[in-house]
Scaffold this motif. Structure first.
Motif, mmCIF file in Angstrom:
data_model
loop_
_atom_site.group_PDB
_atom_site.id
_atom_site.type_symbol
_atom_site.label_atom_id
_atom_site.label_comp_id
_atom_site.label_asym_id
_atom_site.label_seq_id
_atom_site.Cartn_x
_atom_site.Cartn_y
_atom_site.Cartn_z
ATOM 1 N N HIS A 180 7.984 -83.800 54.081
ATOM 2 C CA HIS A 180 8.044 -83.163 52.766
ATOM 3 C C HIS A 180 7.177 -81.932 52.601
ATOM 4 C CE1 HIS A 180 10.290 -86.677 51.567
ATOM 5 N NE2 HIS A 180 9.291 -87.457 51.922
ATOM 6 N N GLY A 181 6.316 -81.600 53.563
ATOM 7 C CA GLY A 181 5.438 -80.458 53.402
ATOM 8 C C GLY A 181 4.202 -80.809 52.598
ATOM 9 N N ALA A 182 3.321 -79.812 52.455
ATOM 10 C CA ALA A 182 1.957 -80.079 51.995
ATOM 11 C C ALA A 182 1.757 -79.980 50.491
ATOM 12 C CB ALA A 182 1.001 -79.104 52.687
ATOM 13 N N ASP A 183 2.581 -79.208 49.795
ATOM 14 C CA ASP A 183 2.221 -78.830 48.435
ATOM 15 C C ASP A 183 2.015 -80.023 47.509
ATOM 16 O OD1 ASP A 183 2.442 -76.322 49.394
ATOM 17 O OD2 ASP A 183 3.918 -75.611 47.942
ATOM 18 N N GLY A 184 2.823 -81.061 47.649
ATOM 19 C CA GLY A 184 2.697 -82.200 46.754
ATOM 20 C C GLY A 184 1.653 -83.214 47.173
ATOM 21 N N LEU A 185 0.996 -82.987 48.314
ATOM 22 C CA LEU A 185 0.108 -83.997 48.876
ATOM 23 C C LEU A 185 -1.365 -83.622 48.839
ATOM 24 C CD1 LEU A 185 2.099 -84.900 52.125
ATOM 25 C CD2 LEU A 185 2.035 -86.209 50.004
ATOM 26 N N TYR A 186 -1.683 -82.332 48.866
ATOM 27 C CA TYR A 186 -3.057 -81.932 49.155
ATOM 28 C C TYR A 186 -4.084 -82.514 48.189
ATOM 29 C CZ TYR A 186 -7.290 -79.209 49.294
ATOM 30 O OH TYR A 186 -8.610 -78.855 49.317
ATOM 31 N N ARG A 187 -3.914 -82.277 46.913
ATOM 32 C CA ARG A 187 -4.957 -82.706 45.978
ATOM 33 C C ARG A 187 -5.083 -84.230 45.949
ATOM 34 N NH1 ARG A 187 -7.251 -78.607 43.754
ATOM 35 N NH2 ARG A 187 -6.133 -76.664 43.308
ATOM 36 N N ARG A 188 -3.995 -84.945 46.151
ATOM 37 C CA ARG A 188 -4.059 -86.402 46.110
ATOM 38 C C ARG A 188 -4.687 -86.989 47.377
ATOM 39 N NH1 ARG A 188 1.252 -85.131 44.257
ATOM 40 N NH2 ARG A 188 1.439 -85.387 42.000
ATOM 41 N N ALA A 189 -4.713 -86.181 48.446
ATOM 42 C CA ALA A 189 -5.261 -86.687 49.710
ATOM 43 C C ALA A 189 -6.778 -86.618 49.756
ATOM 44 C CB ALA A 189 -4.680 -85.886 50.882
ATOM 45 N N ALA A 190 -7.407 -85.994 48.766
ATOM 46 C CA ALA A 190 -8.862 -85.867 48.783
ATOM 47 C C ALA A 190 -9.546 -87.219 48.597
ATOM 48 C CB ALA A 190 -9.317 -84.895 47.699
ATOM 49 N N ALA A 191 -8.927 -88.143 47.843
ATOM 50 C CA ALA A 191 -9.564 -89.434 47.562
ATOM 51 C C ALA A 191 -9.756 -90.263 48.827
ATOM 52 C CB ALA A 191 -8.745 -90.203 46.522
ATOM 53 N N PRO A 192 -8.741 -90.432 49.685
ATOM 54 C CA PRO A 192 -8.987 -91.160 50.934
ATOM 55 C C PRO A 192 -10.070 -90.509 51.787
ATOM 56 C CG PRO A 192 -6.634 -90.969 50.542
ATOM 57 C CD PRO A 192 -7.307 -90.111 49.515
ATOM 58 N N LEU A 193 -10.171 -89.175 51.733
ATOM 59 C CA LEU A 193 -11.198 -88.506 52.527
ATOM 60 C C LEU A 193 -12.596 -88.843 52.011
ATOM 61 C CD1 LEU A 193 -11.821 -86.604 54.835
ATOM 62 C CD2 LEU A 193 -11.581 -84.676 53.252
ATOM 63 N N ARG A 194 -12.764 -88.882 50.693
ATOM 64 C CA ARG A 194 -14.063 -89.268 50.148
ATOM 65 C C ARG A 194 -14.420 -90.689 50.572
ATOM 66 N NH1 ARG A 194 -12.197 -86.368 45.604
ATOM 67 N NH2 ARG A 194 -11.371 -88.262 44.644
#
Length: 470
Positions: A193-207
């Motif tokens: 699906h590409g990155a645009d819809g995922l980036y901001r939501r992926a920050a939580a698992p990284l934290r």
């Protein structure tokens, strides 16, 4: 808070290699076999995130019985055989092992069914079964499920609130496995699906990943997995930022991954971080930095024994030389990339390189020739990339179509460019990528003077009606 009871797992005999499954793989590499599993899953409407590491775990006997989704896929791939024929233990013999009282369940993309099997590493590691550990595990498990639904809610914030004021507890193999699965799921969603819809939501698992690192682990092997997993997750989140045009954010995430690699002495992670830093530098207009980063990646990767990795890193270097308008340097790097690629896949190939095959080789070479202004040559490679691409990688199909459209337009073939552009537009319902939108916008500008050519007006009208990316 009352302390919870700690139950040590009783040691059992080590897992037996699954030789039957290994024979079925034949001469295919683990990555190639994993791609075949994903294709078979699509044929029957299943969704599994199979990769080379999963195949390796099956062959090593670590996965005694697959979950139901993988069972259906394997029986579809090998009709007439049973799970026992494939080298797995009967489901009844593993049912209930290590069952969780919380009622958590994994999606179809998980590498094993938590109700039916267990992580064999837990047989040799005792870790705290406490509320803090459960909060961390839930953060990752739920994040993984949410990613699969393409919504990646801010679960890391939930962890922060729940864990506030509590002493940190050591992480175990369950958390390490959940972290690795979060990385796989993000990559899978990006491929489709590409990155645009995922980036901001992926920050939580990284934290949450870095909270796990701070908590520490009870065994060095688990700590190493956590460091590698956190670094790979930082690269994945950095790529989502990169592909959606947030270059400063991407640079920060890649630098974080590089620091994590060097703190843990992880050459594979260091090579991966430098690889993405080279790609970012090229896209950000810093070609000399791209060359230096790609060369640093090759120094880190050389002892790892993966010819395919060295091939990709040579292509990253070629992209930098192209940006410097150094045709000789670019051609030399391209020859090295092809030479390394022809050595074939190996067990040393990193798991994250599942995207890299002949199609990606052609696509990256097309970008080099495009940067050098050799439009006909670029178009030939871009066309071949699209023809070779596995349909699983929807984003790459759109990317190669956009590259082809731009090369054809700039090479004076507006009607063919419009056709390639239309094929790309057909895929944008599934793919959200600022990179691809930017490429199409450039192609549209080149085609404006050719509106009367066959198909160009239709393409321009349809492109003009696209919603602008956020």
């Amino acid at each position: 808070m009352a302390s919870s009871t700690v139950t040590s797992a009783q040691p059992e005999r080590p897992p037996r290699p699954n030789l039957a499954f290994r024979r079925l793989r034949g001469k295919r590499s683990p990555a190639e076999f994993a791609a075949a599993v994903r294709r078979a899953a699509r044929e029957i409407g299943e969704r599994v995130s199979c990769d080379a590491r999963y195949v390796g775990r099956v062959e090593a006997g670590e996965i005694r019985c697959p979950n139901y989704a993988y069972e259906r896929v394997f029986l579809h791939m090998f009709p007439g055989r049973t799970l026992t024929d494939l080298g797995f233990a009967p489901r009844s013999s593993v049912r209930g092992r290590q069952a969780r009282s919380t009622g958590e369940s994994r999606g179809a993309g998980e590498p094993y069914d938590t109700r039916d099997t267990h992580d064999p590493h837990d047989l040799y590691e005792t870790h705290d079964n406490n509320e803090e550990s459960d909060v961390l595990r839930r953060a990752f498990m739920t994040s993984g499920a949410t990613v699969a639904a393409a919504s990646l809610g801010p679960l890391g914030l939930a962890f922060d609130a729940a864990a506030a004021g509590r002493p940190a507890r050591r992480a175990g193999t369950g958390e390490a496995g959940a972290l690795e699965e979060a990385v796989r799921r993000i990559r899978l969603l990006d491929d489709r699906h590409g990155a645009d819809g995922l980036y901001r939501r992926a920050a939580a698992p990284l934290r949450t990943a870095y909270a796990l690192l701070d908590a520490g682990a009870s065994r060095q092997a688990t700590a190493d997995r956590l460091y590698t997993g956190a670094g790979e997750l930082a690269i994945s989140v950095g790529w989502l930022a990169h592909d959606s045009g947030r270059f400063d954010d991407a640079r920060s995430h890649y630098a974080e991954a590089l620091a994590t690699a060097r703190m843990n002495g992880d050459a594979g992670l260091e090579a991966h971080a430098f690889c993405n830093m080279a790609f970012l530098a090229r896209d950000a207009g810093r070609p000399r930095e791209a060359v230096r980063a790609a060369q640093a990646a090759q120094r880190a990767a050389r002892p790892l024994g993966s010819a395919r990795l060295m091939s990709l890193l040579s292509l990253r270097e070629a992209g930098g030389w192209a940006g410097l308008a150094d045709r000789v340097g670019c051609e030399q790097a391209l020859v090295r990339a092809q030479t390394f690629f022809e050595r074939g896949p190996s067990d040393a190939d990193p798991e994250w390189m599942s995207f890299y095959g002949e199609a990606e080789l052609e696509g990256l070479e097309a970008q080099c020739w495009s940067t050098l202004g050799d439009w006909p040559r670029a178009a030939r490679h871009a066309r071949r990339a699209g023809d070779l691409q596995d349909p699983h990688f929807t984003r790459n199909l759109a990317l190669y179509s956009a590259e082809l459209a731009d090369d054809l337009a700039r090479g004076g073939r507006p009607d063919e460019a419009a056709g390639a552009g239309m094929r790309c537009l057909d895929l944008l319902g599934e793919v959200q990528s600022s990179r691809i939108h930017t490429m199409l916008a450039g192609t549209a500008r080149v085609l404006l003077p050719h509106r009367r050519a066959s198909g160009v007006s239709t393409f321009l009208d349809r492109h003009g009606a696209l919603p602008r990316p956020a």
